[in-house]
Motif scaffolding. Structure first.
Motif, PDB file in Angstrom:
ATOM      1  N   PRO A   8       0.835  -1.214   0.000  1.00 31.75           N
ATOM      2  CA  PRO A   8       0.000   0.000   0.000  1.00 31.75           C
ATOM      3  C   PRO A   8       0.863   1.255   0.000  1.00 31.75           C
ATOM      4  CG  PRO A   8      -0.746  -1.564   1.661  1.00 31.75           C
ATOM      5  CD  PRO A   8       0.551  -2.094   1.108  1.00 31.75           C
ATOM      6  N   GLY A   9       0.470   2.220  -0.801  1.00 27.38           N
ATOM      7  CA  GLY A   9       1.187   3.490  -0.862  1.00 27.38           C
ATOM      8  C   GLY A   9       2.392   3.477  -1.778  1.00 27.38           C
ATOM      9  N   TYR A  10       2.752   2.308  -2.300  1.00 21.27           N
ATOM     10  CA  TYR A  10       3.902   2.221  -3.191  1.00 21.27           C
ATOM     11  C   TYR A  10       3.466   2.569  -4.602  1.00 21.27           C
ATOM     12  CZ  TYR A  10       7.668   0.328  -6.034  1.00 21.27           C
ATOM     13  OH  TYR A  10       8.683   0.177  -6.939  1.00 21.27           O
ATOM     14  N   ALA A  11       4.229   3.410  -5.263  1.00 18.03           N
ATOM     15  CA  ALA A  11       3.953   3.758  -6.653  1.00 18.03           C
ATOM     16  C   ALA A  11       5.251   3.673  -7.439  1.00 18.03           C
ATOM     17  CB  ALA A  11       3.355   5.154  -6.746  1.00 18.03           C
ATOM     18  N   ARG A  12       5.217   2.931  -8.519  1.00 15.57           N
ATOM     19  CA  ARG A  12       6.409   2.826  -9.359  1.00 15.57           C
ATOM     20  C   ARG A  12       6.547   4.092 -10.191  1.00 15.57           C
ATOM     21  NH1 ARG A  12       6.002  -2.767 -12.449  1.00 15.57           N
ATOM     22  NH2 ARG A  12       3.888  -2.057 -12.828  1.00 15.57           N
ATOM     23  N   SER A  13       7.762   4.371 -10.587  1.00 15.94           N
ATOM     24  CA  SER A  13       8.000   5.535 -11.434  1.00 15.94           C
ATOM     25  C   SER A  13       7.488   5.240 -12.843  1.00 15.94           C
ATOM     26  CB  SER A  13       9.493   5.862 -11.488  1.00 15.94           C
ATOM     27  OG  SER A  13      10.185   4.866 -12.234  1.00 15.94           O
ATOM     28  N   ALA A  14       7.279   6.299 -13.600  1.00 21.10           N
ATOM     29  CA  ALA A  14       6.851   6.144 -14.989  1.00 21.10           C
ATOM     30  C   ALA A  14       7.899   5.356 -15.769  1.00 21.10           C
ATOM     31  CB  ALA A  14       6.613   7.507 -15.621  1.00 21.10           C
ATOM     32  N   ALA A  15       9.164   5.566 -15.460  1.00 23.11           N
ATOM     33  CA  ALA A  15      10.231   4.841 -16.162  1.00 23.11           C
ATOM     34  C   ALA A  15      10.163   3.344 -15.882  1.00 23.11           C
ATOM     35  CB  ALA A  15      11.587   5.396 -15.749  1.00 23.11           C
ATOM     36  N   GLU A  16       9.873   2.963 -14.637  1.00 24.07           N
ATOM     37  CA  GLU A  16       9.754   1.544 -14.291  1.00 24.07           C
ATOM     38  C   GLU A  16       8.596   0.896 -15.051  1.00 24.07           C
ATOM     39  OE1 GLU A  16      10.840   0.599  -9.814  1.00 24.07           O
ATOM     40  OE2 GLU A  16       9.606   2.408  -9.967  1.00 24.07           O
ATOM     41  N   VAL A  44      -0.648   0.766 -18.879  1.00 23.12           N
ATOM     42  CA  VAL A  44      -0.794   2.111 -19.450  1.00 23.12           C
ATOM     43  C   VAL A  44      -1.485   3.042 -18.451  1.00 23.12           C
ATOM     44  CG1 VAL A  44      -1.945   3.463 -21.265  1.00 23.12           C
ATOM     45  CG2 VAL A  44      -0.694   1.379 -21.854  1.00 23.12           C
ATOM     46  N   VAL A  45      -2.495   2.530 -17.763  1.00 22.90           N
ATOM     47  CA  VAL A  45      -3.179   3.341 -16.744  1.00 22.90           C
ATOM     48  C   VAL A  45      -2.205   3.680 -15.620  1.00 22.90           C
ATOM     49  CG1 VAL A  45      -4.995   3.298 -14.978  1.00 22.90           C
ATOM     50  CG2 VAL A  45      -5.479   2.494 -17.299  1.00 22.90           C
ATOM     51  N   GLU A  46      -1.409   2.684 -15.185  1.00 19.93           N
ATOM     52  CA  GLU A  46      -0.422   2.922 -14.132  1.00 19.93           C
ATOM     53  C   GLU A  46       0.628   3.934 -14.597  1.00 19.93           C
ATOM     54  OE1 GLU A  46       2.841   0.550 -11.376  1.00 19.93           O
ATOM     55  OE2 GLU A  46       1.621  -0.590 -12.771  1.00 19.93           O
ATOM     56  N   ALA A  50       1.531   7.586 -13.015  1.00 21.04           N
ATOM     57  CA  ALA A  50       2.899   7.913 -12.593  1.00 21.04           C
ATOM     58  C   ALA A  50       3.366   9.208 -13.232  1.00 21.04           C
ATOM     59  CB  ALA A  50       3.834   6.756 -12.947  1.00 21.04           C
ATOM     60  N   ILE A  51       3.049   9.391 -14.495  1.00 23.60           N
ATOM     61  CA  ILE A  51       3.416  10.638 -15.196  1.00 23.60           C
ATOM     62  C   ILE A  51       2.754  11.831 -14.513  1.00 23.60           C
ATOM     63  CG2 ILE A  51       3.005  11.969 -17.317  1.00 23.60           C
ATOM     64  CD1 ILE A  51       5.352  10.132 -17.623  1.00 23.60           C
ATOM     65  N   ARG A  52       1.446  11.707 -14.223  1.00 25.20           N
ATOM     66  CA  ARG A  52       0.741  12.799 -13.544  1.00 25.20           C
ATOM     67  C   ARG A  52       1.389  13.094 -12.194  1.00 25.20           C
ATOM     68  NH1 ARG A  52      -3.728  10.166 -15.691  1.00 25.20           N
ATOM     69  NH2 ARG A  52      -4.106   9.054 -13.762  1.00 25.20           N
ATOM     70  N   ILE A  56       3.157  16.631 -11.002  1.00 24.24           N
ATOM     71  CA  ILE A  56       2.720  17.347  -9.805  1.00 24.24           C
ATOM     72  C   ILE A  56       3.884  17.574  -8.862  1.00 24.24           C
ATOM     73  CG2 ILE A  56       1.300  17.137  -7.707  1.00 24.24           C
ATOM     74  CD1 ILE A  56      -0.823  15.780  -9.545  1.00 24.24           C
ATOM     75  N   GLU A  57       4.748  16.556  -8.679  1.00 26.70           N
ATOM     76  CA  GLU A  57       5.909  16.703  -7.812  1.00 26.70           C
ATOM     77  C   GLU A  57       6.861  17.769  -8.329  1.00 26.70           C
ATOM     78  OE1 GLU A  57       7.983  13.054  -7.081  1.00 26.70           O
ATOM     79  OE2 GLU A  57       6.187  12.057  -6.337  1.00 26.70           O
ATOM     80  N   ALA A  58       6.985  17.875  -9.643  1.00 32.45           N
ATOM     81  CA  ALA A  58       7.907  18.845 -10.246  1.00 32.45           C
ATOM     82  C   ALA A  58       7.393  20.272 -10.094  1.00 32.45           C
ATOM     83  CB  ALA A  58       8.125  18.511 -11.718  1.00 32.45           C
ATOM     84  N   ALA A  59       6.104  20.418  -9.969  1.00 32.23           N
ATOM     85  CA  ALA A  59       5.507  21.760  -9.901  1.00 32.23           C
ATOM     86  C   ALA A  59       5.652  22.406  -8.606  1.00 32.23           C
ATOM     87  CB  ALA A  59       4.024  21.678 -10.195  1.00 32.23           C
TER      88      ALA A  59
END
Length: 59
Positions: A8-16, A44-46, A50-52, A56-59
């Motif tokens: 729970p709470g783990y999110a892979r990076s877009a690159a992964e 693709v949904v994941e 991850a991209i979104r 958001i983190e970059a902003a």
């Protein structure tokens, strides 16, 4: 790692996720069975989430 086996709470990076998408296409030579298409759609949904998150983190 499938989305169901992630803690729970783990999110892979877009690159992964992108790497897993590329591996799927290579493994199947570009021809997806129904099960592989379902896996691809989940990836693709994941990836999009991850991209979104990264934007958001970059902003």
């Amino acid at each position: 790692m499938s989305p169901d086996s992630m803690p729970p709470g783990y999110a892979r990076s877009a690159a992964e996720v992108n790497e897993q998408i590329r591996a799927l296409w290579l493994r199947t030579s570009g021809y997806l069975s129904a099960g592989e298409r379902a896996e691809y759609e989940l990836l693709v949904v994941e990836w999009a989430a991850a991209i979104r998150g990264e934007i958001i983190e970059a902003a």
